[in-house]
Design a protein around this motif. Structure first.
Motif, PDB file in Angstrom:
ATOM      1  N   GLY A 273      51.472 -67.360  17.553  1.00 27.91           N
ATOM      2  CA  GLY A 273      50.598 -66.845  18.613  1.00 27.91           C
ATOM      3  C   GLY A 273      49.745 -65.649  18.267  1.00 27.91           C
TER       4      GLY A 273
ATOM      5  N   ASP B  44      52.398 -58.881  18.517  1.00 24.77           N
ATOM      6  CA  ASP B  44      52.590 -60.167  19.182  1.00 24.77           C
ATOM      7  C   ASP B  44      51.473 -60.363  20.195  1.00 24.77           C
ATOM      8  OD1 ASP B  44      53.731 -62.637  19.562  1.00 24.77           O
ATOM      9  OD2 ASP B  44      55.567 -61.913  20.493  1.00 24.77           O
ATOM     10  N   GLU B  45      51.245 -61.618  20.567  1.00 24.11           N
ATOM     11  CA  GLU B  45      50.100 -61.887  21.432  1.00 24.11           C
ATOM     12  C   GLU B  45      50.411 -61.602  22.893  1.00 24.11           C
ATOM     13  OE1 GLU B  45      52.146 -63.990  20.315  1.00 24.11           O
ATOM     14  OE2 GLU B  45      52.352 -65.751  21.582  1.00 24.11           O
TER      15      GLU B  45
HETATM   16 MG    MG Z   1      54.520 -65.611  20.324  1.00 23.59          MG
END
Ligand code: MG
Ligand code: IMP
Length: 178
Positions: free
Chosen positions: A40, A95-96
């Motif tokens: 992600g 992280d997204e």
């Molecule tokens: Mg993720």
């Protein structure tokens, strides 16, 4: 399938640039390593690292989460970076999205036990859930309402990651599609 635009590309690009300045200024960082959580955060990570001046090394990990129900996080398998030699004093985990926080909490624990003096975290999105996440991120790009979102790295069944913006996947359509 109905996609509703939530954050357009120019706003994302501008925010990533300002996040990079925030990260550098707030912490007066020396050299830092970066850990990008796949899949992600591949776009967020690639854009952010190009706006940071003191990156020493870029690493990748691929945590796999098996979703629990709406309230509890599922199981999480950690597939970490193979080798972390010649470490910088600080590692910045990217992280997204921060949802339950299970992924970020695990990533932080892994990096602490890898021996970094300082472990920082940054997420592009933080979901405003009724249940707060188990961990907060040090840097947040955007607070978003509690909807399922796709694009700019976020997927629904591996689709939509490539979209150049963040979109709400309309819930009726998402259910209908399952
Ligand atoms: Mg993720
Ligand atoms: P966590 O619940 O904070 O551990 O988030 C785990 C992962 O769930 C995130 O890294 C995403 O891969 C995924 N996720 C959470 N919310 C969404 C969403 O709205 N769209 C797509 N993926 C999501």
């Amino acid at each position: 399938m109905a996609l509703r635009n939530l954050i357009p590309k120019p706003a994302i690009q501008a925010r990533i640039k300002s996040m990079a300045r925030e990260i550098e200024q707030a912490l007066a960082l020396g050299e830092l390593d970066v850990l990008i959580l796949l899949k992600g955060a591949f776009l967020f990570g690639s854009d952010l690292v190009r706006n940071l001046e003191k990156v020493q090394s870029v690493h990748f990990a691929q945590p796999k989460s098996y979703r629990g129900d709406a309230k509890t996080a599922g199981q999480l398998e950690w597939h970490g970076p193979q080798s972390l030699e010649n470490k910088a004093p600080t590692i910045l985990i990217l992280d997204e999205i921060l949802d339950t926080g299970a992924t970020l909490a695990r990533a932080k624990k892994e990096m602490q036990s890898s021996g970094f003096d300082r472990v920082l975290t940054a997420v592009l999105l933080r979901k405003n859930r009724s249940e707060p996440p188990v961990i907060e991120a040090d840097f947040v790009g955007f607070e978003i309402p509690d909807h399922f979102v796709v694009g700019f790295g976020l997927d629904y069944g591996e689709k939509f990651r490539h979209l150049d913006g963040i979109f709400i996947l309309e819930p009726e359509e998402a259910l209908h599609d399952r």
